[in-house]
Design a protein around this motif. Structure first.
Motif, mmCIF file in Angstrom:
data_model
loop_
_atom_site.group_PDB
_atom_site.id
_atom_site.type_symbol
_atom_site.label_atom_id
_atom_site.label_comp_id
_atom_site.label_asym_id
_atom_site.label_seq_id
_atom_site.Cartn_x
_atom_site.Cartn_y
_atom_site.Cartn_z
ATOM 1 N N LEU A 152 0.840 -1.208 0.000
ATOM 2 C CA LEU A 152 0.000 0.000 0.000
ATOM 3 C C LEU A 152 0.870 1.252 0.000
ATOM 4 N N ALA A 156 0.794 2.364 -3.738
ATOM 5 C CA ALA A 156 -0.388 3.246 -3.782
ATOM 6 C C ALA A 156 -0.042 4.668 -3.356
ATOM 7 N N VAL A 157 0.702 4.789 -2.246
ATOM 8 C CA VAL A 157 0.983 6.144 -1.736
ATOM 9 C C VAL A 157 2.178 6.766 -2.446
ATOM 10 N N GLN A 160 2.040 5.628 -6.552
ATOM 11 C CA GLN A 160 0.680 5.893 -7.056
ATOM 12 C C GLN A 160 0.379 5.129 -8.345
ATOM 13 N N PHE A 162 -1.202 2.049 -8.237
ATOM 14 C CA PHE A 162 -2.468 1.345 -8.036
ATOM 15 C C PHE A 162 -3.291 2.032 -6.958
ATOM 16 N N PRO A 163 -4.602 1.846 -7.001
ATOM 17 C CA PRO A 163 -5.454 2.453 -5.978
ATOM 18 C C PRO A 163 -5.254 1.779 -4.618
ATOM 19 N N ALA A 164 -5.490 2.542 -3.575
ATOM 20 C CA ALA A 164 -5.266 2.026 -2.223
ATOM 21 C C ALA A 164 -6.496 1.345 -1.649
#
Lengths: 312, 520
Positions: A152, A156-157, A160, A162-164
Motif C-alpha cells: 500500500l 499506492a501512496v 501511485q 495502483f489504488p489504495a
C-alpha cells in the motif's frame, strides 16, 4: 469415477452440516444479548421482546437449530435485522468480491510458483536453484499483513501506480483494484507452490517414463513441461483446494486493510454486532465454498491420476 | 405557486457523453489511467467509519446514517458549522418558541420532494415528527423527540410543534439531528410506511444516486434544489472502519476528508501530505473508570475514593491517547451547558492521599477485576490504571472483552471496575440520562442511584434558562464524583484531515455536515 464423485460430495455435504451446526452453537455460546446489541441502548423492552421472538431466541437451542435448517431447506436464510434486507441478497452481493480476490491470488501465485518451481527443478543445485529457494522461503515467511501495508505504502501512496482502497468500477477498474490485495495474500503462496513443485518435479524427473522419453530423444523442454510437470502439479491442485480456506481467512484482513467489500469483512462485522442471520448466511456460503473446492480438487486429482480413486 | 417536482431524466445525448467518457477511461492502461483521484471533476470523497444501515430517520443508527440523511432530507433547522454549538434555518423560513411547550414554524415555499411527491408542507412535518413518537413505529430514536405531543397544522406550510412539557434539547437534538429529518408523507404512505435502504422521496441539496453495500454511497447534486447551490456535483462516502487504511487512502490522494487516529496527530501536526490540513476538534465521547457500587468488594466509600485519587489521568492519556487529548472533568463536554471547569478530584494522582484513604478504609489485600473493551486504547489505559493502583497496594486483573460481551455488562453480577466510553449528542440531558436510577440494570453499570441526581435530570431538561441548566448539570456531576463510583478520564478528540481543494463544514465535535462542504 461417478461413484467416487457421489461419495466425495456426500462427504462434503456432511462436513458442511457439521461445520454450520458447530458455528450455530458457538455463536450462541458467546456472551452478550444479540437483541440488545442489535437495537442499541434506547430500544424499548417491547421492541426487544418482539425481536427476540422474531429471531426465535426465546426458544431452546435445539429448536432454534431445527427452525434454522427448516428455513434453509426452503432457501430462506432470513432477514438482516439492521437493514431489513434479505440475507441471501446481502451475502451474494459480497461474495463476488471475495471470489475475485481469491481467484486473482490463486492465478498469479500458482502461475509464478509453478514457473519458479519448474525452473528450479530443471536446474537443480545451480545458482538459479539456490536463488529461487531463497526467494521462495522469503515469500513463505513474509506475513501477509506486512506485505499488504508495505505494498500500500509503496505502490499506492509513494508510486501511485495502483489504488489504495475500494473495489473499483467496471472491468478494468475492478482489475486495477484487485492487484494489490491479490498480491498481498498470494505472495506467500508463490513460495509455497514453488517449493512444492520443485520437490515434486525432482521426484518425477527420476522416474522411468522420463528416462524413456529422454532415451527417445524428446527435447528436454518438452520432457520437463509435458511429461514431468503434468504429474508434478498434482499436489498443487490439492494444495490449492485446501488453500481456499486459508485464502478465505486471508481475504478478511485484505478486505479490512484495503477497505474492500467482501464476505470476510461481512462475517467479522456481523459477529461483532451479533447479527445472527448474516453470520449464519456468510458461514454457510464460505464453508460451502471451502468444502466444494476441496471436493473439486480431489475430483480433478482422481481424473488426472486414477490411482487416487481407489486410494481412499 | 404550484411546483411539479420530478427527477430529471438522463437524456440520450447526456447518456452518450457519459458513456463515451467511461469508454475512454476504460481503454487506458491498467494501473495508470483508471485511478479515481479525490476531488476530481467536482467529486468529493469522504470516509465514514461504517456503512449505511437505514434510509429511514426513525430507524437511523446514528452518525453514519445521519451524514447521508442530512444531505438528502431537510430539517426545520440544521446544525451550524463552526466551533460553537448553534443552529441555522433550513426548511423553516420562520421558527419561534411561542411559550415553553409551543414552537411555531413556517416552511420555505421552494422545497419539494422527488419522484413526483410534490412540495414540502406542514403535513409532512407533522407526519415525520409524529411517526417517531408513535408506539406502532417502534422507533429506537423516540427518546430524542422527548415529550412531543403532536404537530398542529395551521396552514399549508405553517404549523405548531406541541410538547407535553418543556424540553430544552428540542433545539439541540430533536430538531437539528436524526429525528428532525422531514420525510414525505405521501411517499412514505405509498411505500407502506416503511423504507429500508432505498429512499422513497428526497428533498435535500443532494440526492442518493447509488449505494454499493460496504463499498460506497454516492450522492449527486439535486437538480431541483432551489436553495443555496451545493458546492459539489458528487459526494462519495466510503465506509472504511480502519483509521490507518483511511490515512493511507488520504495520503494516496483517494480521500478528501477523513477522521484520523489520535496516534497520527503528532505526525500530521508536523505536516499533512498533499498540502492538506489537520483540524483538531474536541469530541462528545466521554471515557471514565466506573466502580460497581453493588459489588461486595466496592461497598467501602473510602476504598473507592482511594482508587479515584490513585489513578493518574495524565499518565493514562499519554500512554493510551499519545497525549493528543485533554483530561475531562465529567460526562459533559466543553462547550455545552454543565461542563465543569474542574473536577472535584484533580486529574493528577495523589498517592499519599490515596494511601491515607485506603488505610482509613481498613481494607487490605484488595484485588479487583477491571473489565475493558478489546481495543488497544482501552487495554493500554487499563494497564496504566493497573500499574498506578499497584502503587497503593491494590492488585488489578485486567479482563479484556470483545465488544458483544462487553456491552452485555449490565447482566454481569461480578462487574467490579469497568473502563467505559459512551457518546452523547450536544445536550447535557443526553449524558445524564444513562446514570439515573431508572437505568440501573441497563446502562448504569455503576448502579449509581441518587434522588437529587434523578431530580436534576428530570427538571433541567425542561428549563430554557441555560445559566440555570449549567449550574444544575454541574451539580449532577459533583454528585456522581462524590459517590466515589467514577474517575473521569477524557472526552477524547476528533482530529480530521482534509485536502487542499476542500473547505470542510464541521460540527463543533468534528463531525461532517456534508451538505455544507465547500470548494477551496
Amino acid at each position: 469415477m461417478l461413484l467416487y464423485a457421489i461419495r466425495r460430495f456426500g462427504l462434503a455435504l456432511l462436513i458442511l452440516i457439521v461445520a454450520v451446526t458447530v458455528m450455530f452453537l458457538m455463536i450462541r455460546a458467546v456472551p452478550g444479548d444479540p437483541v440488545q446489541i442489535m437495537l442499541g441502548p434506547r430500544a424499548t423492552p417491547e421492541l426487544q421482546a418482539r425481536l427476540t421472538a422474531e429471531l426465535a431466541l426465546d426458544q431452546p437451542i435445539w429448536k432454534q437449530l431445527v427452525i434454522f435448517y427448516g428455513n434453509l431447506l426452503q432457501g430462506d436464510l432470513g432477514i438482516d435485522v439492521f437493514s431489513g434486507r434479505s440475507v441471501t441478497e446481502i451475502v451474494f452481493q459480497q461474495l463476488p468480491h471475495t471470489l475475485w480476490l481469491i481467484l486473482g491470488s490463486i492465478i498469479w501465485s500458482a502461475t509464478l510458483g509453478i514457473g519458479l518451481g519448474a525452473y528450479a527443478a530443471a536446474h537443480p543445485n545451480t545458482l538459479i536453484d539456490r536463488v529461487t529457494a531463497a526467494i521462495s522461503v522469503s515469500f513463505v515467511a513474509a506475513p501477509a499483513f506486512v506485505v499488504a501495508l508495505l505494498s500500500l505504502l509503496i505502490f499506492a501512496v509513494h508510486l501511485q501506480w495502483f489504488p489504495a482502497i475500494g473495489a473499483g468500477e467496471g472491468f478494468w477498474g475492478r482489475l486495477n483494484h484487485l492487484v494489490l490485495p491479490a498480491f498481498a495474500i498470494g505472495l506467500s503462496w508463490v513460495g509455497y507452490i514453488a517449493r512444492l513443485v520443485r520437490a515434486s518435479m525432482l521426484e518425477v524427473m527420476g522416474e522411468s517414463h522420463i528416462r524413456t522419453a529422454r532415451a527417445f530423444g524428446i527435447r528436454e523442454r518438452r520432457v520437463v513441461l509435458v511429461y514431468a510437470l503434468r504429474i508434478a502439479i498434482l499436489p498443487v491442485v490439492t494444495v490449492i483446494g485446501v488453500g481456499m480456506g486459508f485464502l478465505l481467512s486471508s481475504a478478511v484482513f485484505a478486505e479490512i486493510v484495503f477497505a474492500r467489500p467482501g464476505l470476510g469483512k461481512l462475517v467479522i462485522d456481523s459477529i461483532t454486532t451479533r447479527n445472527y442471520p448474516i453470520v449464519m448466511g456468510s458461514v454457510l456460503i464460505s464453508t460451502g465454498l471451502f468444502v466444494v473446492s476441496t471436493a473439486l480438487a480431489d475430483l480433478i486429482n482422481a481424473w488426472l491420476d486414477p490411482r487416487a480413486r481407489t486410494a481412499n | 405557486m404550484k411546483i411539479e417536482w420530478t427527477k430529471t431524466p438522463v437524456g440520450r445525448r447526456k447518456f452518450l457523453k457519459g458513456a463515451t467518457a467511461l469508454g475512454a477511461a476504460a481503454a487506458l492502461p491498467m494501473g495508470l489511467g483508471s485511478r479515481a483521484m479525490a476531488a476530481d471533476g467536482g467529486t468529493l470523497r469522504v470516509r465514514s467509519y461504517g456503512d449505511l444501515q437505514s434510509i429511514d430517520p426513525a430507524f437511523s443508527k446514528g452518525v453514519i446514517d445521519e451524514e447521508i440523511h442530512a444531505s438528502i432530507y431537510n430539517k426545520l433547522i440544521q446544525y451550524k458549522p463552526g466551533r460553537e454549538w448553534d443552529w441555522q434555518m433550513d426548511a423553516a423560513a420562520m421558527i419561534e418558541q411561542g411559550d415553553e411547550t409551543h414552537i411555531k414554524f413556517a416552511l420555505r415555499d421552494d422545497i419539494g420532494f422527488t419522484n413526483g411527491f410534490g412540495a414540502m408542507t406542514a403535513e409532512d412535518v407533522k407526519f415525520s415528527f409524529e411517526r417517531i413518537v408513535a408506539e406502532e413505529t417502534e422507533s429506537p430514536n423516540k427518546p430524542d423527540m422527548g415529550p412531543l405531543s403532536h404537530v398542529e397544522v395551521t396552514g399549508e406550510r405553517e404549523g405548531t410543534i406541541v410538547l407535553k412539557e418543556p424540553f430544552a434539547p428540542l433545539w439541540s437534538i430533536a430538531l437539528p439531528y436524526i429525528t428532525g429529518n422531514i420525510v414525505s408523507k405521501k411517499a412514505w404512505e405509498a411505500a407502506g410506511g416503511k423504507a429500508t435502504t432505498d429512499p422513497v422521496a428526497e428533498s435535500g441539496p443532494y440526492l442518493r444516486d447509488s449505494w454499493l453495500p460496504k463499498e460506497k454511497t454516492v450522492l449527486k447534486r439535486n437538480p431541483d434544489w432551489k436553495g443555496e447551490a451545493p458546492a459539489w456535483d458528487t459526494i462519495e462516502i466510503l465506509p472504511i472502519d480502519d483509521e490507518n487504511t483511511a490515512e493511507i487512502a488520504f495520503e494516496a490522494g483517494e480521500l478528501d476528508f477523513t477522521r484520523v487516529s489520535l496516534g497520527s496527530v503528532q505526525r500530521y501536526r508536523d505536516g499533512v501530505p498533499n498540502s492538506g490540513t489537520l483540524l483538531e476538534y474536541p469530541s462528545l465521547y466521554y471515557t471514565w473508570l466506573g466502580m460497581n457500587l453493588d459489588h461486595p468488594k466496592l461497598q467501602n466509600k473510602k476504598l473507592r475514593q482511594a482508587i479515584q485519587h490513585a489513578i493518574d489521568v495524565p499518565s493514562v492519556l499519554e500512554a493510551a491517547y499519545f497525549g493528543a487529548v485533554q483530561p475531562s472533568t465529567g460526562i459533559i463536554a466543553p462547550g455545552l451547558a454543565g461542563n465543569r471547569a474542574q473536577s472535584l478530584v484533580p486529574p493528577q494522582a495523589d498517592f499519599a492521599k490515596a494511601a491515607e484513604l485506603l488505610a482509613e478504609s481498613g481494607e487490605t489485600n484488595v484485588t479487583l477485576k477491571l473489565d475493558t473493551l478489546n481495543k488497544t486504547t482501552f487495554t493500554t489505559a487499563a494497564q496504566v490504571i493497573q500499574a498506578t493502583l499497584a502503587q497503593i497496594g491494590i492488585a488489578v486483573e485486567v479482563n479484556v472483552l470483545e465488544s458483544g460481551a462487553f456491552w452485555a455488562s449490565a447482566d454481569n453480577e461480578d462487574l467490579q471496575l469497568v473502563l467505559n466510553r459512551y457518546s452523547m449528542t450536544p445536550d447535557p440531558y443526553y449524558a445524564t440520562s444513562w446514570f439515573t436510577t431508572e437505568q440501573v440494570g441497563h446502562w448504569n453499570w455503576e448502579q449509581f442511584s441518587n434522588e437529587e441526581f434523578d431530580k436534576i435530570h428530570a427538571e433541567a431538561a425542561q428549563l430554557t434558562d441555560q445559566a440555570k441548566r449549567d449550574q444544575m448539570y454541574q451539580r449532577a456531576q459533583d454528585l456522581m464524583e462524590e459517590s466515589g463510583a467514577y474517575r473521569f478520564l477524557t472526552h477524547e478528540a476528533t482530529p480530521v484531515v482534509h485536502s487542499a481543494h476542500v473547505v470542510p463544514a464541521l460540527r463543533p465535535d468534528g463531525l461532517a455536515l456534508l451538505r455544507y462542504f465547500g470548494k477551496a
